[in-house]
Design a protein around this motif. Structure first.
Motif, PDB file in Angstrom:
ATOM      1  N   SER A 359       0.822  -1.247   0.009  1.00 10.12           N
ATOM      2  CA  SER A 359       0.113  -0.006  -0.051  1.00 10.12           C
ATOM      3  C   SER A 359       0.835   1.226  -0.035  1.00 10.12           C
ATOM      4  CB  SER A 359      -0.884   0.124   1.191  1.00 10.12           C
ATOM      5  OG  SER A 359      -1.823   1.301   1.275  1.00 10.12           O
ATOM      6  N   GLY A 361       1.920   5.044   0.347  1.00  7.83           N
ATOM      7  CA  GLY A 361       1.549   6.213   1.126  1.00  7.83           C
ATOM      8  C   GLY A 361       0.750   7.239   0.474  1.00  7.83           C
ATOM      9  N   ASP A 362      -0.441   7.726   1.131  1.00 10.96           N
ATOM     10  CA  ASP A 362      -1.369   8.441   0.709  1.00 10.96           C
ATOM     11  C   ASP A 362      -0.760  10.000   1.198  1.00 10.96           C
ATOM     12  OD1 ASP A 362      -3.242   6.589   0.085  1.00 10.96           O
ATOM     13  OD2 ASP A 362      -4.394   7.120   2.225  1.00 10.96           O
ATOM     14  N   ILE A 389       3.478  12.975   2.908  1.00 10.35           N
ATOM     15  CA  ILE A 389       3.276  11.478   2.127  1.00 10.35           C
ATOM     16  C   ILE A 389       3.547  10.713   3.479  1.00 10.35           C
ATOM     17  CG2 ILE A 389       4.496   9.776   0.630  1.00 10.35           C
ATOM     18  CD1 ILE A 389       5.716  12.027  -0.953  1.00 10.35           C
ATOM     19  N   ASP A 390       2.449   9.751   3.532  1.00  9.36           N
ATOM     20  CA  ASP A 390       2.442   8.809   4.537  1.00  9.36           C
ATOM     21  C   ASP A 390       3.264   7.771   4.520  1.00  9.36           C
ATOM     22  OD1 ASP A 390       1.555   7.751   6.848  1.00  9.36           O
ATOM     23  OD2 ASP A 390      -0.571   7.307   6.516  1.00  9.36           O
ATOM     24  N   ARG A 391       3.529   6.885   5.496  1.00  8.37           N
ATOM     25  CA  ARG A 391       4.520   5.674   5.337  1.00  8.37           C
ATOM     26  C   ARG A 391       3.715   4.694   4.413  1.00  8.37           C
ATOM     27  NH1 ARG A 391       6.477   4.125  11.189  1.00  8.37           N
ATOM     28  NH2 ARG A 391       7.843   2.764   9.951  1.00  8.37           N
ATOM     29  N   ILE A 392       4.684   3.865   3.897  1.00  8.07           N
ATOM     30  CA  ILE A 392       4.366   2.657   3.030  1.00  8.07           C
ATOM     31  C   ILE A 392       4.079   1.312   3.843  1.00  8.07           C
ATOM     32  CG2 ILE A 392       5.052   1.097   0.911  1.00  8.07           C
ATOM     33  CD1 ILE A 392       6.873   3.461   0.061  1.00  8.07           C
ATOM     34  N   LYS A 393       3.070   0.853   3.470  1.00  4.76           N
ATOM     35  CA  LYS A 393       2.680  -0.634   4.052  1.00  4.76           C
ATOM     36  C   LYS A 393       2.884  -1.895   3.350  1.00  4.76           C
ATOM     37  CE  LYS A 393      -0.697   2.082   7.376  1.00  4.76           C
ATOM     38  NZ  LYS A 393       0.163   1.670   8.242  1.00  4.76           N
ATOM     39  N   ASP A 398       3.754  -1.341   8.706  1.00  9.57           N
ATOM     40  CA  ASP A 398       4.870  -0.329   8.295  1.00  9.57           C
ATOM     41  C   ASP A 398       6.008  -0.897   7.593  1.00  9.57           C
ATOM     42  OD1 ASP A 398       2.688   1.751   8.467  1.00  9.57           O
ATOM     43  OD2 ASP A 398       3.542   2.257  10.554  1.00  9.57           O
ATOM     44  N   SER A 402      10.760   2.942   6.559  1.00 12.97           N
ATOM     45  CA  SER A 402       9.814   3.977   5.850  1.00 12.97           C
ATOM     46  C   SER A 402       9.099   4.989   6.884  1.00 12.97           C
ATOM     47  CB  SER A 402       8.579   3.215   5.418  1.00 12.97           C
ATOM     48  OG  SER A 402       7.682   4.044   4.592  1.00 12.97           O
ATOM     49  N   ARG A 404       7.448   9.193   7.267  1.00 14.45           N
ATOM     50  CA  ARG A 404       6.516  10.079   6.882  1.00 14.45           C
ATOM     51  C   ARG A 404       7.282  11.223   6.297  1.00 14.45           C
ATOM     52  NH1 ARG A 404       3.850  10.688  10.575  1.00 14.45           N
ATOM     53  NH2 ARG A 404       1.880   9.446   9.973  1.00 14.45           N
TER      54      ARG A 404
END
Length: 449
Positions: A359, A361-362, A389-393, A398, A402, A404
């Motif tokens: 997923s 990051g949004d 930018i949010d963290r990649i999952k 998480d 990764s 923010r």
């Protein structure tokens, strides 16, 4: 000769006839007066009804003329605003075109007692008011002004971006402060990206438009490193290139309100980004197997991706606030990267390695700017763009390492309008945070048909 005793005398007959006539005459006279009175009342009622109909017609005509006057005033305000922001002549014709009004729509003459109103004049066709926001020099990805109704805009653009970053990794332990026992990985990454984009916009009406964007990306990356676990005293240079189709986009925009001088405009939009470009999971990675602590390869891609690897949906709202002689504008948006399942990647040797669910990051975006007209053809804009930018999952968790990211860019741009159909827009951006590209330069040439 003998006279008949039953025959009435002539005088008696005359007297009887006179008496009968005198008795009937008042009744006939009263009936004639009642008929005349009813006729007069009926005539007055008909005149009142006619006056009432004429008054209603005059009210309707007055309302039409008031609406016509309001539209002319809005058109005048928009024309003044257009000159203040350097838009030049508006595409909508403001001059009213006179046309003969139908006879039933003409204002009726009012016939009152002893007075005759002036004959009404034909009402001209009201011009279409230009309710579009003022144009400013574009510096952000989302334009602030919509395409006029039934107009088509073809916009070729070229964007260059440079990103440089230094990374230091320490592997070891310290005996005393400032003394490290172990290995140091010093890596410099320099990425040059050139994107040629063809954008097409069509105005469905004055408050609605659709847009399509097709990019072609060329990326060149240089990585200078002295890797850990190798014991090398020399710098190694790792080069990678990538070119091809980028992520195709489609955007729908709608103007939510009718603004004006000292009144804000609000434009809502929805953007869809595909993953037509080559994603980071589709390029070959310099790993024999999974890279663990760089023991089996550099872990860097042999080819650079041309797309993000994720489909995305991005809603947003753009606002403009004209305040002579400047225009303030900005955007708030949220980009959601759609999760990918059962992702695999290619490693050196052509083998595929299973990764799982990823997923991206949004992204929460916010930008602010102001535009100023220099004259009828030239305008400049300055603004600030910020993205979180949010963290990649990975598989719902998480990804280790990764974090923010905050991307801040200061932008300056200018527009020069050659004529009503062709203009030139140039924007330059400077990164203010460590993760932001150091330099971005964008040139656009919108052509209106």
């Amino acid at each position: 000769m003998s006279r008949c005793p039953l025959q009435p005398p002539r005088q008696l007959l005359s007297l009887t006839l006179l008496l009968v006539l005198c008795t009937a005459w008042p009744t006939r006279a009263a009936g004639a007066d009642d008929g005349a009175r009813e006729q007069r009342l009926q005539a007055l009622q008909e005149q009142i009804n006619a006056e009432r109909r004429q008054l209603n017609d005059m009210r309707a005509t007055l309302a039409e003329r008031q609406q016509h006057l309001d539209q002319l005033q809005r058109a005048l305000d928009d024309e003044i605003l257009a000159g203040a922001t350097g838009r030049g002549p508006a595409l909508t014709a403001y001059a009213p075109q006179q046309s003969a009004a139908p006879a039933e729509q003409a204002a009726p003459a009012v016939a009152t007692a002893g007075m005759q109103a002036d004959p009404p004049q034909p009402v001209g066709q009201a011009p279409e008011s230009d309710t579009r926001p003022p144009e400013v020099a574009q510096i952000f990805d989302q334009p602030g002004v919509l395409t006029p109704a039934r107009r088509f805009v073809l916009e070729p653009s070229l964007q260059y971006g440079y990103y440089g970053n230094n990374r230091v990794a320490l592997v070891g332990y310290t005996v005393i402060p400032a003394i490290l026992i172990g290995l140091i990985d010093v890596r410099q990454v320099k990425i040059n990206t050139t994107t040629a984009t063809l954008t097409a916009r069509y105005g469905i009406n004055n408050r609605m438009e659709i847009e399509g964007k097709v990019p072609y990306v060329y990326v060149h990356s240089d990585t200078v490193s002295r890797e850990i676990f190798t014991g090398s005293a020399q710098d190694n240079v790792f080069n990678a290139r990538g070119k091809g189709l980028g992520d195709i986009e489609a955007t729908f925009r709608y103007q939510l309100n009718q603004g004006g001088l000292d009144k804000p405009f609000y434009i809502g939009w929805l953007r869809y980004k595909s993953r037509s470009g080559r994603g980071p999971f589709e390029v070959i990675t310099d790993c024999v197997t999974r890279c663990v602590a760089n023991a089996t390869g550099t872990g860097l891609p042999l080819d650079m991706p041309t797309g993000s690897g994720f489909e995305a949906i991005q809603p947003g709202v753009t606002w403009l606030f004209p305040s002579d002689p400047v225009v303030f504008f900005g955007t708030v948006s949220y980009l959601h990267n759609i999760e990918r399942t059962n992702v695999t990647r290619r490693v050196l040797g052509g083998e595929e390695e299973f990764i799982g669910d990823i997923s991206g990051g949004d992204v929460l975006g916010l930008n602010l700017g102001l535009g100023l007209a220099l004259n009828e053809k030239a305008a400049i804009s300055i603004g600030y763009d910020h993205n979180v930018i949010d963290r990649i999952k990975h598989n719902g968790e998480d990804v280790p390492g990764s974090v923010r990211l905050n991307l801040g860019t200061l932008l300056l741009g200018g527009t020069y309008r050659f004529n009503d159909h062709v203009s030139l827009n140039v924007a330059i951006g400077a990164g203010l945070t460590e993760d932001t590209p150091d330099l971005s330069l964008t040139t656009r040439v919108p052509i209106t048909f």
